[in-house]
Design an enzyme around this catalytic site. Structure first.
Site, short mmCIF file in Angstrom:
data_model
loop_
_atom_site.label_atom_id
_atom_site.label_comp_id
_atom_site.label_asym_id
_atom_site.label_seq_id
_atom_site.Cartn_x
_atom_site.Cartn_y
_atom_site.Cartn_z
N LYS A 83 0.77 -1.25 0.00
CA LYS A 83 0.00 0.00 0.00
C LYS A 83 0.81 1.30 0.00
O LYS A 83 0.36 2.33 0.52
CB LYS A 83 -1.00 0.02 1.18
CG LYS A 83 -1.86 -1.20 1.30
CD LYS A 83 -2.30 -1.80 0.02
CE LYS A 83 -3.33 -1.00 -0.73
NZ LYS A 83 -3.55 -1.62 -2.10
N GLY A 85 2.06 2.51 -2.96
CA GLY A 85 2.08 3.00 -4.35
C GLY A 85 2.78 2.05 -5.30
O GLY A 85 3.25 2.47 -6.37
N THR A 86 2.80 0.78 -4.95
CA THR A 86 3.42 -0.25 -5.79
C THR A 86 2.87 -0.23 -7.22
O THR A 86 3.62 -0.30 -8.20
CB THR A 86 3.15 -1.66 -5.19
OG1 THR A 86 3.36 -1.60 -3.79
CG2 THR A 86 4.02 -2.71 -5.83
N THR A 87 1.54 -0.13 -7.31
CA THR A 87 0.86 -0.16 -8.60
C THR A 87 1.39 0.95 -9.51
O THR A 87 1.67 0.74 -10.69
CB THR A 87 -0.66 0.03 -8.39
OG1 THR A 87 -1.06 -0.78 -7.29
CG2 THR A 87 -1.45 -0.33 -9.62
N TRP A 88 1.53 2.11 -8.95
CA TRP A 88 2.00 3.29 -9.68
C TRP A 88 3.46 3.10 -10.11
O TRP A 88 3.82 3.32 -11.28
CB TRP A 88 1.86 4.50 -8.75
CG TRP A 88 2.12 5.83 -9.37
CD1 TRP A 88 2.09 6.14 -10.71
CD2 TRP A 88 2.44 7.04 -8.67
NE1 TRP A 88 2.37 7.48 -10.86
CE2 TRP A 88 2.58 8.05 -9.64
CE3 TRP A 88 2.60 7.36 -7.32
CZ2 TRP A 88 2.89 9.36 -9.29
CZ3 TRP A 88 2.90 8.67 -6.97
CH2 TRP A 88 3.05 9.66 -7.95
N HIS A 146 7.20 -8.13 -2.11
CA HIS A 146 6.90 -7.39 -0.87
C HIS A 146 7.81 -7.85 0.26
O HIS A 146 7.64 -7.44 1.41
CB HIS A 146 5.45 -7.61 -0.46
CG HIS A 146 4.43 -6.94 -1.34
ND1 HIS A 146 4.48 -5.60 -1.64
CD2 HIS A 146 3.35 -7.43 -1.98
CE1 HIS A 146 3.45 -5.30 -2.43
NE2 HIS A 146 2.76 -6.39 -2.65
N ARG A 168 6.24 5.01 2.03
CA ARG A 168 5.25 6.08 2.13
C ARG A 168 5.07 6.45 3.59
O ARG A 168 5.35 5.62 4.48
CB ARG A 168 3.95 5.50 1.57
CG ARG A 168 2.79 6.42 1.49
CD ARG A 168 1.57 5.68 0.97
NE ARG A 168 0.52 6.61 0.63
CZ ARG A 168 -0.71 6.27 0.22
NH1 ARG A 168 -1.01 4.99 0.10
NH2 ARG A 168 -1.59 7.17 -0.06
N SER A 176 -4.33 3.10 4.15
CA SER A 176 -4.53 2.42 2.87
C SER A 176 -4.61 0.90 3.08
O SER A 176 -5.44 0.21 2.49
CB SER A 176 -3.37 2.78 1.92
OG SER A 176 -3.61 2.28 0.64
N ARG A 304 -7.73 3.82 -4.85
CA ARG A 304 -8.72 4.31 -3.89
C ARG A 304 -8.80 5.83 -3.96
O ARG A 304 -9.72 6.37 -4.54
CB ARG A 304 -8.35 3.83 -2.47
CG ARG A 304 -9.44 4.01 -1.44
CD ARG A 304 -8.98 3.56 -0.06
NE ARG A 304 -7.88 4.36 0.45
CZ ARG A 304 -8.01 5.46 1.20
NH1 ARG A 304 -9.20 5.85 1.57
NH2 ARG A 304 -6.95 6.14 1.61
P1 A3P Z 1 -4.76 5.07 -1.07
O1 A3P Z 1 -5.37 3.84 -0.48
O2 A3P Z 1 -4.23 6.00 -0.02
O3 A3P Z 1 -5.65 5.75 -2.03
P2 A3P Z 1 -0.22 -0.24 -3.67
O4 A3P Z 1 -0.19 -0.02 -5.13
O5 A3P Z 1 1.14 -0.42 -3.07
O6 A3P Z 1 -1.18 -1.29 -3.28
O7 A3P Z 1 -0.68 1.14 -3.01
C1 A3P Z 1 -1.99 1.59 -3.24
C2 A3P Z 1 -2.05 3.08 -2.97
O8 A3P Z 1 -1.48 3.79 -4.06
C3 A3P Z 1 -3.48 3.54 -2.85
O9 A3P Z 1 -3.47 4.61 -1.91
C4 A3P Z 1 -3.77 3.99 -4.26
O10 A3P Z 1 -4.85 4.87 -4.39
C5 A3P Z 1 -2.45 4.66 -4.64
N1 A3P Z 1 -2.25 4.73 -6.09
C6 A3P Z 1 -2.54 3.80 -7.02
N2 A3P Z 1 -2.20 4.22 -8.25
C7 A3P Z 1 -1.69 5.47 -8.10
C8 A3P Z 1 -1.19 6.44 -9.02
N3 A3P Z 1 -1.15 6.21 -10.32
N4 A3P Z 1 -0.75 7.60 -8.51
C9 A3P Z 1 -0.80 7.85 -7.19
N5 A3P Z 1 -1.28 6.98 -6.27
C10 A3P Z 1 -1.72 5.79 -6.72
#
Ligand code: A3P
Length: 338
Positions: A83, A85-88, A146, A168, A176, A304
């Site tokens: 949580k 910002g891994t996805t990003w 992870h 983060r 998150s 989210r």
């Molecule tokens: P929130 O729950 O605070 O919104 P992970 O990818 O590690 O699971 O982390 C998820 C968090 O990254 C979530 O935070 C999500 O909304 C945020 N996130 C996902 N994609 C993002 C992007 N492109 N830019 C910024 N934040 C992003």
């Protein structure tokens, strides 16, 4: 060979059930699909070498990856606590690394969730109770984990591969995480209260926690070995994405050329990977992720709010202070702060 692998995973499972379990405050993990009768036991966090894991979702996969994954010097591993910002980061790294073969208009990211483009070692690749053949994947391979640095086997550390770490603000990470885990838990009676989960978090009990040890492991490694370990923070990535993307590209060995910068290649990647763009893709609105849980989890769970400081809407000032103090204490003398 299939039998041999089954036996190996069975041995991991047996070992895992001997590890310490966390059983307080009705803290539970989500329901995953399994054929074992000992369901309850598999929904308890287990502690392995100082870190807490999900016993049937992450640990067998990590044990197999530790014993069988052979990194190449050209591999790049995206390393994160949950949580942060891994996805990003996966999207940014994937788009940057593959920009010649896949310019943004043709990027796989438009039709696939970033987690499909950059697969996780312990959950997806080695977590399926059979060993994947990663030798067929062309270099440079972009993979993720992870798992904390302290648990990496020597074979990974001496391979010459590179690690990109992202973390983060712990308060946002926690909030998150709380939302995320409750989305993964199907049974309404087992949804986790903020208070119980917060207490556990402060004790370091959450997936791949304690967070402070997880972060410090990569922080210290990045100080010793800056060419191999890049340390990034979500808040900095948010406030200056372009600068950090350039840093990432350089670290991965594919810096943006002046010509590319003039042609707006960097901006296109930033746009494609922005929260709004990714979230609004069909695949991320309606697609599901390949976790073996008792119910389907939509890719939308990864998008989210994407904001800095959302913790203020959920934590009391007293809770925030407790977490801040705990972190300050743990990070004292390290040069690291949030
Ligand atoms: P929130 O729950 O605070 O919104 P992970 O990818 O590690 O699971 O982390 C998820 C968090 O990254 C979530 O935070 C999500 O909304 C945020 N996130 C996902 N994609 C993002 C992007 N492109 N830019 C910024 N934040 C992003």
């Amino acid at each position: 060979e299939e039998d041999r692998q089954k036996q190996m995973y069975k041995r991991y499972d047996e070992l895992i059930l001997t590890l310490p379990a966390y059983t307080q405050n009705s803290i539970m993990l989500p329901e995953s699909i399994k054929d074992s009768p000992s369901e309850e036991k598999l929904r308890q966090y287990r502690q392995y070498k100082g870190f807490w894991f999900w016993p049937d979702m992450m640990l067998p996969g990590f044990m197999a990856a530790k014993d069988h994954f052979i990194p190449r010097p050209s591999d790049i591993l995206i390393c994160t606590p949950l949580k942060v910002g891994t996805t990003w980061l996966k999207a940014l790294a994937f788009a940057t690394l593959n920009r010649n073969d896949q310019p943004c208009k043709q990027s796989l990211l438009l039709s696939h969730n970033p987690h499909d483009c950059v697969p996780n070692l312990e959950v997806i690749l080695y977590g399926r109770k059979r060993l994947p053949d990663l030798t067929v994947v062309p270099s440079p391979r972009l993979l993720s984990t992870h798992v904390p640095y302290q648990l990496f086997p020597t074979s990974w550390l001496s391979s010459g591969c590179k690690f990109v770490f992202l973390c983060r603000n712990p308060k946002d990470t926690f909030i998150s995480y709380w939302h995320y885990l409750n989305k993964l838990i199907e049974d309404v009676n087992h949804k986790q209260s903020l208070g119980d989960m917060f207490d556990a978090f402060l004790k370091g009990v959450h997936l791949n926690g304690p967070l402070w040890d997880h972060v410090l492991g990569f922080w210290n490694a990045s100080l010793v070995n800056p060419d191999k370990v890049l340390f990034l923070k979500y808040e900095e990535l948010k406030s200056d994405t372009a600068v950090n993307l350039k840093k990432l590209a350089e670290f991965m060995g594919c810096p943006f050329t002046e010509e590319e910068e003039r042609d707006g290649v960097l901006e296109k990647i930033l746009d494609m990977c922005s929260f709004e763009s990714l979230r609004n893709l069909e695949v991320n609105k309606t697609g599901t992720m390949p976790l073996k849980l008792s119910h389907d989890i939509g890719n939308e769970v990864f998008f989210r709010k994407g904001e800095v400081g959302d913790w203020v809407n959920f934590l009391t000032p007293e809770m925030a202070q407790r977490l801040d103090q705990a972190m300050e204490q743990k990070f004292e003398g390290s040069g690291l702060s949030f």
